[in-house]
Structures are given as structure tokens and as C-alpha cells.
Design a protein around this motif. Structure first.
Motif, mmCIF file in Angstrom:
data_model
loop_
_atom_site.group_PDB
_atom_site.id
_atom_site.type_symbol
_atom_site.label_atom_id
_atom_site.label_comp_id
_atom_site.label_asym_id
_atom_site.label_seq_id
_atom_site.Cartn_x
_atom_site.Cartn_y
_atom_site.Cartn_z
ATOM 1 N N ARG A 72 0.173 -5.917 6.053
ATOM 2 C CA ARG A 72 -0.942 -6.598 6.385
ATOM 3 C C ARG A 72 -1.644 -7.343 5.301
ATOM 4 N N ALA A 73 -1.663 -6.292 4.174
ATOM 5 C CA ALA A 73 -2.612 -6.945 2.988
ATOM 6 C C ALA A 73 -1.599 -7.973 2.301
ATOM 7 N N ALA A 74 -0.520 -8.077 2.542
ATOM 8 C CA ALA A 74 0.489 -9.096 1.903
ATOM 9 C C ALA A 74 0.605 -10.398 2.782
ATOM 10 N N SER A 75 -0.313 -10.503 4.190
ATOM 11 C CA SER A 75 -0.380 -11.645 4.791
ATOM 12 C C SER A 75 -1.308 -12.592 4.494
ATOM 13 N N GLN A 127 6.542 0.001 -3.875
ATOM 14 C CA GLN A 127 5.705 -1.443 -4.047
ATOM 15 C C GLN A 127 4.000 -1.246 -4.491
ATOM 16 N N PRO A 128 4.173 -1.213 -5.876
ATOM 17 C CA PRO A 128 2.518 -0.962 -6.387
ATOM 18 C C PRO A 128 1.501 -1.916 -5.594
ATOM 19 N N PRO A 129 0.211 -1.444 -5.320
ATOM 20 C CA PRO A 129 -0.539 -2.097 -4.633
ATOM 21 C C PRO A 129 -1.246 -3.301 -5.228
ATOM 22 N N LEU A 130 -0.353 -4.307 -5.388
ATOM 23 C CA LEU A 130 -0.448 -5.483 -6.049
ATOM 24 C C LEU A 130 -0.517 -6.604 -4.644
ATOM 25 N N GLU A 131 -0.543 -8.009 -5.347
ATOM 26 C CA GLU A 131 -0.522 -8.945 -4.511
ATOM 27 C C GLU A 131 1.042 -9.196 -4.142
#
Length: 515
Positions: free
Chosen positions: A391-394, A354-358
Motif C-alpha cells: 500500500r505504501a508503494a502505491s 525490503q527496507p522501508p524506503l520508497e
């Protein structure tokens, strides 16, 4: 006019099949929307012949939802017909031009299967009674209409002389739906839940589009649903080329998990002899393990070793990561003698990057769970490289404990043995998990740390927690070389290692020169 096509949208799958749960209203005929996972949230779809309000600000997806519903209905049933009434200034040509990029759009369905009509002129010139007459005529002429969509209900409210007249209009619509045997959807840009029509209709769905920090977030909430149960709370929404896709909250999907996973459990080894001995031969199958460690300490290599050892035994493995693309990951494994390429080529190990996007939190969980359900096999292994990605996706960080609990429970039910890595600070005298909730939902915790000793940096590994099993509580030094990870039989050169303060013990030989 109609939208539709014979093939399924690419994101059609859902983590649980629509209608899988029992519902007290299961005997009531349902209208399945075909919109990914909306039917699951409604536990089977809308109740037929009902009248439903769909409200939300401009850009939240109301028009897409209404059109996608029509297209999916005619695609699913050869006899289904839909009527889409607009009360907006926007022309049908402009609307269809905007919708033409959707995969489900099919001009061949217009106007026979899906019929578009403007009610704006009748409403402007003849008022509410003129619009009712137009709707009555249209439904009479187009017998067999299954779905009626009225887009722009706020225009009716603005033209109504008072609240009573507007409520009477909604009541008339309900009567038309019952007489015509169709299900009606009232689309409105009004964002107030207390709006007068909401007390009359059979259900209320709210779509929102808001900024939370720097992120733009679309969500769907069912506020009311007469005659049936539904999943409460907010659910993530994405609008893609396949249309609207809804991601139900993971923790409410699996709020009643099975009592236990399979009883036939076995040990899942890492293929690292000394470390496997520390954990009594391996991790128990169906368990979840946290790998804690500083950047570069070897968490990823330990996780890959776990997958490759399983592949050697014929057990399927999945790598799910956020930060290292597959070519870089394979190169990294190759340099230390971990034969990842062979098992990727034969399909025993799959890499999901999963590339580090939103990302959306529930979408990430769905992707994994649907893959596991699509290919059911016993004794599978999963390595999630970086809980930080979840965590970043939450959007709402207070969700994370409940999310992780529900997610890991589902993995156990699927007989998946899971490793999850989490970053710690490089050098710190204190050991503190950045995500305390992770420690509560996993059975095992493995700690990897650096320690400085006589101008040398050493790597240490220890087992901090292991439920349902005995384990070696000693601290071991480990090395990363051309043959992968090697764990020493013991580490006798340091004291107070957990405080980060190491010193030589008199009479003991250190391992200088080894890294």
C-alpha cells in the motif's frame, strides 16, 4: 558514438518474456530495444523503419532512453550501427560524461558503431533544409544504419517559419527512414500530446517526471502505436546505474489469466496441531490467506511456522517482508523455538527484506514473480509480512484492488500458497479490514485478537472465512512460548469476544497466569 557492453544489465529480466503474447502484427519485423520490459509493453518492440516521437520534460529520461537503445542494439547485433544527432547546446563530451556511469556505456563503440553528430550548427545557419541535407549525407556515408535518434526536436520547431514547414520536415524524416531502412526516434521536450508531429509519426511515447505528494515519480505512457498492439496506460520507470528500467502495470500484464491452477491440490499445514485441526488439516495449496491482527499479536510467528512446517516436508518457502531485517527475524524465531536458521542455511527458505524506503508497486511484484518463475517448483509457500508495504508503494491507491487481484491470481497459477499479514488496531470493539480489497481476493481470513480479562491480556484466534473447505468456527485462545505457538482446544472463558467485551462465565475455569 556508442554505448554498449557484452553483459546483460542486472535488471534485465521481466515478469513475462518479451513477445510472449500473440500480436496481430507479429509478422511485421520488429526492432527490439533491449530496454527492460519496454519490448514487452510494445509486444515485441518497435516496428522497423517506423518513425517514433518520444516526448517529455527535462529529466524524464529521454536522452538515456535514446542512448540506451543505441547501445543495446549494437550489443545485440554485431552488424548494427546507430546515428545519434543532437540539436542541443549541450556538447557531446558533456553528454558522454553524464552517461559514462551507466553499466552499458562502452567508449569502444564510438564512433564506429555509434556515431554522434551535432546538427545544431546546420539548423542555425541553413535552417530546416540544411539539417535535412546533413541527415541525408550522414545516412548515405554510414550505410547500414539501423537506428537514427534526433535529440532536441523542439529546436527544429522553434526554427521552423510555420507549422506547415515543421510538418514537412517530419515528413522528410519519414522518407529518409524508409529509404535508408532505419528506425527513427524524435526526442522532444514538448509535453503536449497534440503536438503537430504526433499526427504524422508511427508512434508516440510520453515520459513524465512529476511530484505526487512528496514522491517524485517517473512514468511511461504509449499514446499511439500504428500497426501493433501495446499495453495501455501508465507504467512505472526507474533510472538506475543499469539505465532505464520500466515496470509494466501488474493488472494489465495479467488481464487474461489462465482459467484455473493445478487440479492436484493438497493441504498445507502449519505444524500446530490444534490449529491445523480447525482448518481441516491445513490450507488448500494454491490459495491465498489473510492474517489479520494487532501489532505484536503473533502474525509473523504464525507465518514463519507455516514456512518452517513446509520446509520440514521439503517444500520451498519465501519470506517477503518490509519491517524486520533478517537478523532480527531469525533471532525472534529462535527465541520461540522456530528453527528458521537451519532451513535458511540449506536454502529451503529464502528471506527477502525490503527496507522501508520508497518502493515501486510493480517492481515489488516483479521481484517476487520473477524469483518464482526462475526456480519453478510445485507446492511452494510464500509469506508476505505486511500488506502495508504494498500500500505504501502505491502512488495511486485506487489501483490496489486490481493490483492485488492480478498479483494473487498469478501466485495461484504458479501453485504458490500465500499468507499475507495485515495490521489491525490494538483494542477495538469493531473488526474492520484496513484493506477491504484484500478480503475480496483471498480465499481465507484468519483473525488474531487481544482481549482483556481480569487484568490479563489474552490472545484469540478464529477463522473468519475459508472457501472450498469446512472449518471450525469456534474462537480459540493461543499462547506464544518457548516452543512456538500453541492453540488451545477451546476457549470457554469469554463471551461476546468479537465485540471486545469479555467476562467470566459462572462455573467455568479461566486460564489465569497463562499468556
Amino acid at each position: 558514438m556508442t554505448l554498449g557492453r557484452e553483459d546483460q544489465p542486472g535488471a534485465q529480466g521481466s515478469s513475462i518474456q518479451d513477445g510472449e503474447r500473440d500480436s496481430p502484427s507479429a509478422a511485421i519485423p520488429r526492432l527490439e530495444t533491449g530496454i527492460p520490459r519496454l519490448d514487452y509493453i510494445l509486444k515485441g518492440g518497435f516496428l522497423r523503419n517506423g518513425t517514433y516521437a518520444v516526448m517529455g520534460p527535462p529529466g524524464s529520461g529521454k536522452t538515456i532512453l535514446g542512448n540506451q537503445l543505441c547501445f543495446e542494439r549494437v550489443r545485440r547485433s554485431s552488424s548494427a550501427r546507430c546515428v545519434y544527432v543532437t540539436l542541443l547546446v549541450e556538447s557531446h563530451a558533456k553528454m558522454i560524461r553524464h552517461l559514462s556511469g551507466m553499466k552499458w556505456f562502452d567508449t569502444g563503440m564510438i564512433p564506429d558503431r555509434i556515431y554522434y553528430i551535432s546538427g545544431y550548427t546546420a539548423l542555425r545557419d541553413q535552417g530546416l533544409s540544411g539539417l535535412i541535407d546533413l541527415l541525408r549525407r550522414t545516412l548515405r556515408e554510414r550505410r547500414g544504419t539501423e537506428v537514427l535518434v534526433i535529440d532536441g526536436l523542439e529546436s527544429v520547431e522553434q526554427r521552423a517559419p510555420d507549422v506547415l514547414a515543421f510538418r514537412e520536415f517530419v515528413h522528410e524524416i519519414q522518407g529518409l527512414s524508409a529509404l535508408s531502412d532505419c528506425t527513427t526516434f524524435l526526442l522532444s521536450s514538448t509535453g503536449e500530446r497534440s503536438h503537430s508531429e504526433n499526427t504524422l509519426v508511427d508512434g508516440v511515447i510520453e515520459l513524465t517526471d512529476q511530484l505526487i505528494g512528496l514522491r517524485a515519480v517517473r512514468e511511461l505512457t504509449v499514446h499511439k502505436f500504428r500497426g501493433g498492439d501495446y499495453l495501455r496506460g501508465k507504467h512505472e520507470v526507474e533510472i538506475q546505474s543499469s539505465g532505464m528500467v520500466i515496470h509494466p502495470r501488474t493488472e494489465i500484464q495479467f488481464d487474461t489469466p489462465q482459467a484455473s491452477a493445478t487440479e492436484d491440490r493438497k493441504r498445507m499445514s502449519f505444524g500446530i496441531a490444534s490449529f491445523d485441526a480447525m482448518i481441516e488439516g491445513g490450507l488448500l495449496s494454491g490459495s491465498a490467506t489473510a492474517l489479520l491482527g494487532a501489532p505484536g499479536i503473533g502474525k509473523t510467528l504464525l507465518g514463519l511456522s507455516f514456512l518452517v512446517e513446509g520446509a520440514k516436508q521439503g517444500e520451498e518457502g519465501i519470506y517477503f517482508g518490509f519491517y524486520e531485517p533478517p537478523p532480527r527475524l531469525c533471532e525472534k524465531a529462535r527465541k520461540v523455538g522456530i528453527d528458521l536458521d537451519t532451513y535458511i542455511q540449506e536454502g529451503t527458505i529464502r528471506l527477502l527484506w525490503q527496507p522501508p524506503l520508497e518502493h515501486m508497486l510493480d517492481s515489488l511484484a516483479e521481484q517476487l514473480l520473477e524469483l518464482l518463475r526462475h526456480r519453478p517448483k510445485p507446492r511452494r509457500r510464500l509469506f508476505i509480512d505486511g500488506i502495508e508495504g504494498f500500500r505504501a508503494a502505491s502512488v495511486y491507491l485506487d489501483r490496489l484492488p486490481r493490483f492485488l487481484s492480478a498479483f494473487t491470481n498469478q501466485l495461484r497459477m504458479l501453485d504458490v500458497t500465500t499468507l499475507v499479514s495485515e495490521e489491525l488496531d490494538l483494542f477495538t470493539p469493531l473488526i474492520k479490514m484496513p484493506s477491504p480489497e484484500l478480503g475480496n481476493v483471498v480465499e481465507n481470513v484468519v483473525l488474531l485478537r487481544y482481549v482483556e480479562l481480569r487484568s490479563q491480556i489474552h490472545r484469540l484466534i478464529s477463522i473468519m472465512k475459508m472457501r472450498e473447505s469446512h472449518y471450525d468456527r469456534s474462537i480459540r485462545e493461543f499462547f506464544i512460548g518457548e516452543q512456538g505457538i500453541e492453540v488451545a482446544d477451546s476457549f470457554r472463558s469469554a463471551e461476546q469476544i468479537l465485540s471486545g467485551q469479555a467476562r467470566l462465565l459462572a462455573g467455568l475455569q479461566d486460564r489465569e497466569g497463562e499468556s
